[in-house]
Every structure is written in C-alpha cells, then in structure tokens.
Design a protein around this motif. Sequence first.
Motif, PDB file in Angstrom:
ATOM      1  N   THR A   1       0.808  -1.214   0.000  1.00  0.00           N
ATOM      2  CA  THR A   1       0.000   0.000   0.000  1.00  0.00           C
ATOM      3  C   THR A   1       0.840   1.263   0.000  1.00  0.00           C
ATOM      4  O   THR A   1       0.327   2.345  -0.203  1.00  0.00           O
ATOM      5  N   GLY A   2       2.130   1.114   0.275  1.00  0.00           N
ATOM      6  CA  GLY A   2       2.965   2.305   0.324  1.00  0.00           C
ATOM      7  C   GLY A   2       3.055   2.887   1.728  1.00  0.00           C
ATOM      8  O   GLY A   2       3.739   3.878   1.956  1.00  0.00           O
ATOM      9  N   ASP A   3       2.354   2.278   2.696  1.00  0.00           N
ATOM     10  CA  ASP A   3       2.441   2.767   4.073  1.00  0.00           C
ATOM     11  C   ASP A   3       3.864   2.674   4.608  1.00  0.00           C
ATOM     12  O   ASP A   3       4.216   3.329   5.586  1.00  0.00           O
ATOM     13  N   ILE A   4       4.654   1.859   3.964  1.00  0.00           N
ATOM     14  CA  ILE A   4       6.057   1.714   4.363  1.00  0.00           C
ATOM     15  C   ILE A   4       6.742   3.078   4.357  1.00  0.00           C
ATOM     16  O   ILE A   4       7.696   3.299   5.096  1.00  0.00           O
ATOM     17  N   ALA A   5       6.219   3.984   3.540  1.00  0.00           N
ATOM     18  CA  ALA A   5       6.823   5.316   3.469  1.00  0.00           C
ATOM     19  C   ALA A   5       6.887   5.976   4.832  1.00  0.00           C
ATOM     20  O   ALA A   5       7.909   6.557   5.201  1.00  0.00           O
ATOM     21  N   ILE A   6       5.794   5.877   5.602  1.00  0.00           N
ATOM     22  CA  ILE A   6       5.819   6.507   6.920  1.00  0.00           C
ATOM     23  C   ILE A   6       6.832   5.822   7.818  1.00  0.00           C
ATOM     24  O   ILE A   6       7.365   6.431   8.723  1.00  0.00           O
ATOM     25  N   ASP A   7       7.036   4.540   7.580  1.00  0.00           N
ATOM     26  CA  ASP A   7       7.947   3.808   8.450  1.00  0.00           C
ATOM     27  C   ASP A   7       9.386   4.230   8.228  1.00  0.00           C
ATOM     28  O   ASP A   7      10.241   3.994   9.069  1.00  0.00           O
ATOM     29  N   LEU A   8       9.623   4.818   7.084  1.00  0.00           N
ATOM     30  CA  LEU A   8      11.008   5.079   6.715  1.00  0.00           C
ATOM     31  C   LEU A   8      11.555   6.414   7.199  1.00  0.00           C
ATOM     32  O   LEU A   8      12.745   6.624   7.168  1.00  0.00           O
ATOM     33  N   TYR A   9      10.706   7.316   7.610  1.00  0.00           N
ATOM     34  CA  TYR A   9      11.271   8.602   8.030  1.00  0.00           C
ATOM     35  C   TYR A   9      11.509   8.678   9.525  1.00  0.00           C
ATOM     36  O   TYR A   9      11.886   9.712  10.039  1.00  0.00           O
ATOM     37  N   ARG A  10      11.272   7.573  10.201  1.00  0.00           N
ATOM     38  CA  ARG A  10      11.469   7.617  11.647  1.00  0.00           C
ATOM     39  C   ARG A  10      12.854   7.141  12.047  1.00  0.00           C
ATOM     40  O   ARG A  10      13.456   6.325  11.370  1.00  0.00           O
ATOM     41  N   PRO A  11      13.329   7.618  13.183  1.00  0.00           N
ATOM     42  CA  PRO A  11      14.688   7.262  13.586  1.00  0.00           C
ATOM     43  C   PRO A  11      14.770   5.914  14.289  1.00  0.00           C
ATOM     44  O   PRO A  11      15.107   5.826  15.453  1.00  0.00           O
ATOM     45  N   ALA A  12      14.450   4.853  13.594  1.00  0.00           N
ATOM     46  CA  ALA A  12      14.653   3.516  14.150  1.00  0.00           C
ATOM     47  C   ALA A  12      14.972   2.606  12.981  1.00  0.00           C
ATOM     48  O   ALA A  12      14.676   2.931  11.833  1.00  0.00           O
ATOM     49  N   ASP A  13      15.563   1.468  13.265  1.00  0.00           N
ATOM     50  CA  ASP A  13      15.974   0.559  12.205  1.00  0.00           C
ATOM     51  C   ASP A  13      14.849  -0.404  11.861  1.00  0.00           C
ATOM     52  O   ASP A  13      14.258  -1.031  12.746  1.00  0.00           O
ATOM     53  N   LEU A  14      14.569  -0.536  10.583  1.00  0.00           N
ATOM     54  CA  LEU A  14      13.443  -1.353  10.122  1.00  0.00           C
ATOM     55  C   LEU A  14      13.526  -2.791  10.631  1.00  0.00           C
ATOM     56  O   LEU A  14      12.592  -3.326  11.206  1.00  0.00           O
ATOM     57  N   GLN A  15      14.675  -3.411  10.422  1.00  0.00           N
ATOM     58  CA  GLN A  15      14.819  -4.825  10.775  1.00  0.00           C
ATOM     59  C   GLN A  15      14.753  -5.035  12.289  1.00  0.00           C
ATOM     60  O   GLN A  15      14.035  -5.920  12.767  1.00  0.00           O
ATOM     61  N   LEU A  16      15.460  -4.193  13.037  1.00  0.00           N
ATOM     62  CA  LEU A  16      15.438  -4.335  14.493  1.00  0.00           C
ATOM     63  C   LEU A  16      14.051  -4.076  15.050  1.00  0.00           C
ATOM     64  O   LEU A  16      13.604  -4.729  15.982  1.00  0.00           O
ATOM     65  N   PHE A  17      13.391  -3.096  14.453  1.00  0.00           N
ATOM     66  CA  PHE A  17      12.052  -2.755  14.905  1.00  0.00           C
ATOM     67  C   PHE A  17      11.132  -3.964  14.808  1.00  0.00           C
ATOM     68  O   PHE A  17      10.460  -4.346  15.757  1.00  0.00           O
ATOM     69  N   TRP A  18      11.128  -4.595  13.632  1.00  0.00           N
ATOM     70  CA  TRP A  18      10.243  -5.747  13.444  1.00  0.00           C
ATOM     71  C   TRP A  18      10.707  -6.954  14.235  1.00  0.00           C
ATOM     72  O   TRP A  18       9.895  -7.761  14.683  1.00  0.00           O
ATOM     73  N   LEU A  19      12.011  -7.079  14.413  1.00  0.00           N
ATOM     74  CA  LEU A  19      12.516  -8.192  15.228  1.00  0.00           C
ATOM     75  C   LEU A  19      12.004  -8.054  16.658  1.00  0.00           C
ATOM     76  O   LEU A  19      11.503  -9.017  17.247  1.00  0.00           O
ATOM     77  N   ALA A  20      12.099  -6.838  17.184  1.00  0.00           N
ATOM     78  CA  ALA A  20      11.619  -6.614  18.552  1.00  0.00           C
ATOM     79  C   ALA A  20      10.135  -6.946  18.649  1.00  0.00           C
ATOM     80  O   ALA A  20       9.688  -7.627  19.575  1.00  0.00           O
ATOM     81  N   SER A  21       9.391  -6.476  17.652  1.00  0.00           N
ATOM     82  CA  SER A  21       7.955  -6.715  17.656  1.00  0.00           C
ATOM     83  C   SER A  21       7.660  -8.218  17.588  1.00  0.00           C
ATOM     84  O   SER A  21       6.767  -8.729  18.270  1.00  0.00           O
TER      85      SER A  21
END
Lengths: 302, 321
Positions: free
Chosen positions: A125-145
């Motif tokens: 859907t492109g919502d990934i765009a919002i995920d990309l401007y934040r100061p956290a790492d994509l992979q670590l974020f999802w790993l933690a989750s």
Amino acid sequence: MLWASGHGAGGGACLGLATRGFGLGARTSRKTGAVGVRVYAVVAAGGFRRYATYRVATAAGVFTNTVFGFIVAYTFTALWDERPQLGGYDLSQAVTYVWIGQALLMTTAMMGGGFENELMERIRTGDIAIDLYRPADLQLFWLASDLGRAAFHLLGRGVVPMALGALAFDLALPADPLVWVAFLCAVALGVVVSFAIRFLVALSAFWLLDGAGVAQITWLVGLFFSGMVLPLTLFPGGLGALAQVLPWSALLQIPADVLLGKHTGWGLVQAYGFQLGWAAVLLTAGRLLQSVATRRVVVQGG
Amino acid sequence: MESDFIALDGVEKVFDVRRRTGRLRREKTRVRAVDGISFTVPRGEMVGYIGPNGAGKSTTIKMLTGILTPSGGRVRVAGIDPARERTRLARHIGVVFGQRTTLWWDLPLRDSYRLMHRMYRIPDDRFKANMARCVEQLDLGELLDVPVRQLSLGQRMRGDIAAALLHDPEVLYLDEPTIGLDVISKAKVRDFLRDLNAERGTTVLLTTHDLTDIEQLCKRVMVIDHGRLVYDGALAGLHEVGESERTLVVDLERELPPVEVAGARVLKVEGPRQWLAFPASVSAAPLVAAVAQRYPLVDLSVREPDIEAVIAKMYADRSAL
C-alpha cells in the motif's frame, strides 16, 4: 492437517516503524547514533500486548492446538507401536515431540502468520513510506515486535496445550530446570531464525508487490522442514541430511531435541552454533536486501 | 538559514517506469514526477502546497523527509540534506499523512505515544508537557485508553497529529490532514494548527485538496502541476495568474438586447438581468460607470471568482499545453 491457526492480531495492524537511512545511511547512522535500546523494549512489549488483546482468538487457538495435539499423539502412538525407536525416539519421546510441536507452532511461527503479512501489506500500500522517516531501524524494529509476539504465543498458546498433553500422556519431560532453560534459549534462537526467514519473504514484496505466493511456498516448505509434520530424524538418506542442515530445523527439531536431552554438553553448543549461524547469515541477507529495497521505495499510491 | 529554512533548488525526481508492451517486451519510460522545482520557506511560515492528483506533491514531500533521493538539484531542511541524513532530520520534522496512520492499530492510543517517547528519545519532562498540551488542545483525554482501531477517522487524525508533534519538530509536513473529516473535526484540526504555528513558530507545509484549509491557514500558496511550480505567492494573487474573471450582474429596467461595453462580454441574458464577465485584475468601477451611463440600471452586484474554479482553470490550461 497437523497444525492449527487462529491468531487474531492480523488485520490492518499498523504501526509506524522505521529504518535508519540505509545504503546512504549506513554511513550516517554512525554519526547520528542508533536509537536507544528502550524503543525496542517498548516495541517488544507492544508486540506482546497486541496479540494479548485477542483473548477469544487465543482461547480458540489453544483449543485447536490441543485437539490436533491429541490426534497426532494418537497417530504417533500407533506408528511407534509398529516401529519402536523410529528416528531414535522411544514412544514417550515421540509423543512429547508432538506436544512440543503444538506448543511451538505459533511461537516460532512455523506456518508464518506473524509480522510479515503486515509488513508486506505496508509495502504494497505504500504505508512503508511513513515507516522510513522515523529514527529507528526497520529490521530491528520488526525483530523486537516479533520477539514480543513470540513471547506471548509461548505463554498464551504453548503452556496450556503442553500441560494438557502432559496430563493425558506419559511425556518424557526433563526434571532438570537447566534443561528447560537450555530449551528456552533454543526456542529464542529459533524465533530469531524464523524472523530472519520471514523478513526476507516480506521484503520480496518490494519487487513482487504481492508477496502472498512467496509467503505460502515458504510456509509449506517451513512446516515440512521444521519437523512439524514428522521429526526430521525420520527421513532417510539425502533428504534427512538436507532437512537437518536447512535453517527451518532451528524452529522445532533443535529445540525439541534440546528438551528431549538429545543435545547436551558440546552437542548443545553445536546446536546453538547451528542456530546462531543461520540467524547471522539470514539476518545479514535481510539487511542487504533492506538496503537495496529501501532505495527502491517508490511512490505506491503517490 | 532562517529565511531559507526549507530550500529546494532545481529539484528533480525521475522515475523509470517499465510498461509491458508485448508478451515479453517491456518498454522503459521516464516519468518526471518533479521537474525542476525551486522554492524557499522561511522558519515559522505556514505554506499551502496544492496541485491535482499526480502533480508531484507527495514526491516532493517524500524528498523533504529523505525517503526519496532527488535525481537532481539540491534540498535542504533545517540545513540538513534529507536523503543523506534521514535519521538526523527525523528529529527535526513531524509528518502526518491523512490517509495513513503511524499509530499502533490494535493498542490504546497511549501505547503509541509511549513508543514515540522512546523512539525520539524525548526527555521525560518535555514528553509530559507536550502530551498535556496535545491532550488538551486536541481533546484526546478520553481517547488515550481506546484502541486505535476503535477511533473514528477524526479522532484518529487528531491522534496522529499529536504523535507527530511530541518530539517538538521544527517543521511539520501535513499531507491531506482533513481528508474525510466532518466539519467540526476539520475546524478542530485547523484551530490546532493555527495555534501551533502562532505559539510555537512551527513551520508548516500543508498539502490538501480542501482549499478551505488553505484559505483559513496559509497566507502563501504554491501550486504544482506536472512536476513544475506554476504559482508561488499570496492566495489572492492566484486570480490574476489564473486569468480568472469576475462577474458583474446587472438588473436593468426592462428586457434589452445584450449590453455592449468595452472590456466586458455578456455571458447570459435572463429577462432584465444580464451577466457580464470581466478580468479579475481590473477594477469594476469604470465598467459599472459605463453601464450606468448608457443603460437604465436598477441594481448590480459583483461576484468574485471562487478559488476552486481558478485553480481548476489553471490545471486545465496547463494540461491543454
């Protein structure tokens, strides 16, 4: 079918996540510093509670796990009556293996169904765009989750079927608490390997846009090669050897063998080493793919 | 840096789009989503950024947040090159996409704010103060313990705006913040943004299709179409650029043939009433005088062109080129 699902927290679960500027950012992140560990603690806690929200789904899942546990346990009983010591397990170990499988099915997400659907949907859907401007790492974020989710599934979907199985059958459970600790470590490593595989699957959506096909193939392969259908030690020759070196054996076969006391001493270290090795390889692959993918973030839906 | 807090200089973004033209053949076409845009926004200004769908608005915003790298030109936000230092920039900016949410869907609103607290490493006292302010002004008090999935669109939007502001960003990008909201929710959001800009001097870049947002919030508006900036200036000035016309409605004593005066043309005659169009850039006084002198005038009124018509006309004109 030997497995049962019923997880509830799928839906349009949305959470902004983020990545550090990858590619270009690998250089800059050092300068700007990674996000504190605490954010990932909050994310893991959130992952836990998101799944805990759906109590009815959890109860239904426990019920299904238990029913399937009984069915498979009786099947295995019949099989082991005919072929004692099949795969190196005696009858009570074989039945124990069944209940470990039911307890870990959701925890190590052998049939998928964790964060990856959500991540693929966000990419589509492109919502990934919002995920990309934040100061956290994509992979670590999802790993933690995903670790948070796994912790919930171990407690919410694992304990009760295991306890009911122990009441109804004579299980070969260890008395030594250290073996249980060793088992939990193996489960944790299994979750990380499982995450790393599913992260790769999810990122494929950047290229395929709809990653559902890849996801389904991976789940089928995963169910078989994790040892959920039958213990991998049962498979003869080349297939057996192959199944035992593929990463999926880290999801069930290894934790089960740790609990059944098949890996002790140096053997335990080797088992952990196997899991860690796959985790490192797959996480690194995910990281590389992420850096390529985030450069591709294109305007899905403007 | 204060006057060019946000600065774009000849910024371009080109996408390669592959299109299937045959069974196996694919054709590569280049799409210039943003085609040489330059503008600056001083600190503390509130600017409207409008254009039709596909004009390049979101692409611009994405380059301003650093998630897209420009194909050419130079972008600076608060002195930072967004694409190179996305993480550092993230602490200076807040982003709200009206059609997307950054909130944790299954969990109470409060949990998402806790995440922001850690993610942006907001000092505890600042976090508390900002929370208190947002809760009060955006009326979130009763919503904090409600799972986000149960919130109405307007409530969720207010929740999202608060989430974007807890780390005191100096710049706020808003992409369609009032889309789908009812009148009351829209008014609440607008009031909040106006106060935010006035009290805290937050620089705001607002993308919207709702021109009322712009009229009520922004003194300056930029219009983008086909990747180019076609207008940058005061909202009122759009009329001249858009070559829009005002309408003079005259009521005569009786039915007469169409009025003939210099500088105006008759649009419509309905009994004794006639509609005359004249350029919005010229004064109505000489025209009124001319009509009054030569015709038996009973009553008259002047109608301003509405801004939506002006912009629609601008888009249409450019498409025709």
